[in-house]
Design an enzyme around this catalytic site. Structure first.
Site, PDB file in Angstrom:
ATOM      1  N   HIS A  54      48.532  94.290  21.404  1.00 37.39           N
ATOM      2  CA  HIS A  54      49.993  94.858  20.560  1.00 37.39           C
ATOM      3  C   HIS A  54      51.016  93.683  21.141  1.00 37.39           C
ATOM      4  O   HIS A  54      51.562  93.683  21.146  1.00 37.39           O
ATOM      5  CB  HIS A  54      50.277  95.646  21.465  1.00 37.39           C
ATOM      6  CG  HIS A  54      52.240  96.333  20.641  1.00 37.39           C
ATOM      7  ND1 HIS A  54      51.777  97.823  19.968  1.00 37.39           N
ATOM      8  CD2 HIS A  54      52.818  95.734  20.605  1.00 37.39           C
ATOM      9  CE1 HIS A  54      52.797  97.706  19.510  1.00 37.39           C
ATOM     10  NE2 HIS A  54      53.659  96.759  19.943  1.00 37.39           N
ATOM     11  N   GLY A  96      50.404  87.891  13.297  1.00 32.80           N
ATOM     12  CA  GLY A  96      52.277  88.811  13.097  1.00 32.80           C
ATOM     13  C   GLY A  96      53.387  87.747  13.286  1.00 32.80           C
ATOM     14  O   GLY A  96      54.173  86.968  13.176  1.00 32.80           O
ATOM     15  N   GLY A 151      47.106  87.288  19.256  1.00 32.99           N
ATOM     16  CA  GLY A 151      46.724  85.523  19.272  1.00 32.99           C
ATOM     17  C   GLY A 151      46.531  85.216  18.354  1.00 32.99           C
ATOM     18  O   GLY A 151      46.231  84.150  18.824  1.00 32.99           O
ATOM     19  N   TYR A 185      63.060  90.009  21.891  1.00 39.40           N
ATOM     20  CA  TYR A 185      62.721  91.099  21.495  1.00 39.40           C
ATOM     21  C   TYR A 185      61.149  90.885  20.470  1.00 39.40           C
ATOM     22  O   TYR A 185      60.279  91.451  20.646  1.00 39.40           O
ATOM     23  CB  TYR A 185      63.266  92.055  20.906  1.00 39.40           C
ATOM     24  CG  TYR A 185      62.620  92.822  20.162  1.00 39.40           C
ATOM     25  CD1 TYR A 185      61.806  93.780  20.771  1.00 39.40           C
ATOM     26  CD2 TYR A 185      61.575  93.074  19.400  1.00 39.40           C
ATOM     27  CE1 TYR A 185      61.523  95.202  20.712  1.00 39.40           C
ATOM     28  CE2 TYR A 185      61.206  93.997  18.357  1.00 39.40           C
ATOM     29  CZ  TYR A 185      60.731  95.688  19.303  1.00 39.40           C
ATOM     30  OH  TYR A 185      60.418  96.093  18.461  1.00 39.40           O
TER      31      TYR A 185
END
Length: 434
Positions: free
Chosen positions: A322, A376, A355, A50
């Site tokens: 995303h 992220g 990225g 995930y």
């Protein structure tokens, strides 16, 4: 201004090397490849699929990294710069460096109480955190953990407007500095890693805490239960595990939840309503009447969409694909940033997501026109390895490398990081680019 002669880069190095004398090593690897390997060892197969997986064949994730490789940093010598100011301000939110923590859903796959631990790490480093709409802890708990450190709030546009308004009102109540409306997930992308395992965390009750803690959503659940009984499922070992996961992740006592139909009905109601496939510009035009918060649209990749967003009066955009999780072979976010900044000019607030792996990446993104970046996967990998401390060290490492990159190139401030420090990188021999 928070200007320090040593700078966060040298300070971070000093801490690590001083601990090294005592035989201590950092909690997380300083390089991204090592960070990723360590996080994979610390994660379950479902969690890794995930968090680390992408859409389709993973080409968008590779595009994101290839875009950074197409730019080289060109340092200047004998510049005499000894002090650097990394501070900036985005939409009234002061930042010690141009880095926010991106909203990442279902973080509990990587560690219990994930969002609260991330919030504490953000507070410890002074880093703004964009709370995830698909968080595993209610936004109120995360805000309490952050104290006065700035926080923003992500919004997925539900098919039920009362839930949309309730989430916005709660974001205002917790002192969010901006509302970040994610546009690119009106449907889930084709994610083979999850599909091969038959795994979606939301079906296990993971990542829906903003909903199960919401009064308007709870009303929808009660209405659902009043209209029809929760459907029966085949009794299998997997079904029992899912039931236990749903029960554990729902507010309230475990035994009471186990006897109640509400937790399962909450999952089903969430799956039916959480994202609106019909989301359009007409919905977004209502935001000025719905909130007093600055509005940021996340998921913009085309210059025409960027221009339309600013013409509508939004306060900022996040150029994002995303993290490569929605469309296979989408344009790289960094490439889109260059086109969008050229289109909208220097003044509108434009952030970059997808990225970003290192401080040198942050430098490149700022030089190409980003006002700040959203970090992220790296911090979530730190969470998997060492909890709150792991998140803190990932943030410290990224900011330290940004500072050292500025020191070695001669940039004294974030405003001074411009395209003059970059040069297009020639592709490998024999490979053509468009």
């Amino acid at each position: 201004m928070n200007v320090r002669k040593a700078g966060p880069g040298r300070e971070r190095q000093a801490v690590v090397y001083r601990d090294g004398v005592l035989g201590r090593r950092p909690a997380v690897p300083a390089d991204f490849a090592g960070l990723e390997r360590a996080a994979r060892r610390s994660s379950s197969a479902r969690a890794w699929a995930y968090v680390a997986g992408g859409a389709g064949e993973g080409r968008t994730m590779r595009n994101n990294r290839a875009a950074f490789d197409r730019w080289a940093i060109v340092p200047r010598m004998a510049h005499g710069v000894t002090e650097r100011d990394l501070t900036t301000d985005v939409l009234g939110t002061p930042m010690p460096a141009p880095v926010l923590l991106a909203p990442v859903g279902a973080g509990a796959l990587m560690g219990k109480d994930s969002d609260v631990k991330i919030a504490r790490a953000a507070a410890a480093t002074g880093t703004p955190y964009v709370f995830s709409n698909q968080g595993c802890n209610p936004m109120e708990e995360c805000a309490a953990a952050m104290g006065g450190t700035p926080r923003w709030m992500q919004l997925y546009w539900s098919t039920d407007d009362s839930v949309v308004d309730s989430l916005i009102n709660r974001a205002e109540a917790i002192g969010a500095g901006a509302l970040v409306v994610t546009l690119d997930t009106t449907s889930l992308g084709w994610r083979p890693q999850d599909l091969n395992l038959g795994s979606l965390p939301f079906t296990q009750g993971v990542g829906i805490a903003q909903y199960t803690s919401d009064a308007s959503f709870s009303r929808l659940v009660r209405e659902r239960l009043g209209e029809t009984a929760v459907g029966r499922t085949d009794v299998t070992l997997g079904a029992l595990r899912s039931l236990l996961s749903i029960t554990r992740n729902h507010p309230g006592g475990f035994l009471a939840n186990l006897r109640s139909p509400v937790p399962r009905a909450s999952v089903q109601t969430f799956l039916d309503t959480y994202s609106n496939p019909g989301l359009g510009w007409d919905h977004l035009a209502t935001l000025r009447d719905r909130t007093r918060l600055p509005v940021v649209l996340k998921g913009i990749l085309h210059p025409d969409d960027a221009r339309r967003a600013f013409e509508m009066g939004v306060d900022g955009i996040v150029v994002s694909n995303h993290g490569g999780r929605q469309i296979d072979n989408s344009v790289a976010s960094l490439d889109a940033l260059v086109r969008i900044r050229d289109e909208v000019g220097p003044d509108p607030t434009v952030l970059l997501d997808s990225g970003i792996r290192t401080g040198a990446d942050v430098f490149t993104a700022i030089a190409l026109g980003a006002d700040a970046v959203l970090l992220g996967r790296p911090y979530l990998y730190g969470l998997a390895i060492a909890g709150q401390r792991g998140v803190e060290e990932v943030i410290a490492n990224v900011v330290a490398e940004l500072d050292l990159t500025m020191a070695l190139t001669g940039a004294s401030s974030i405003a001074g990081v411009t395209r003059d420090f970059l040069a297009p990188q020639e592709p490998p021999h024999g490979i053509r680019t468009p």
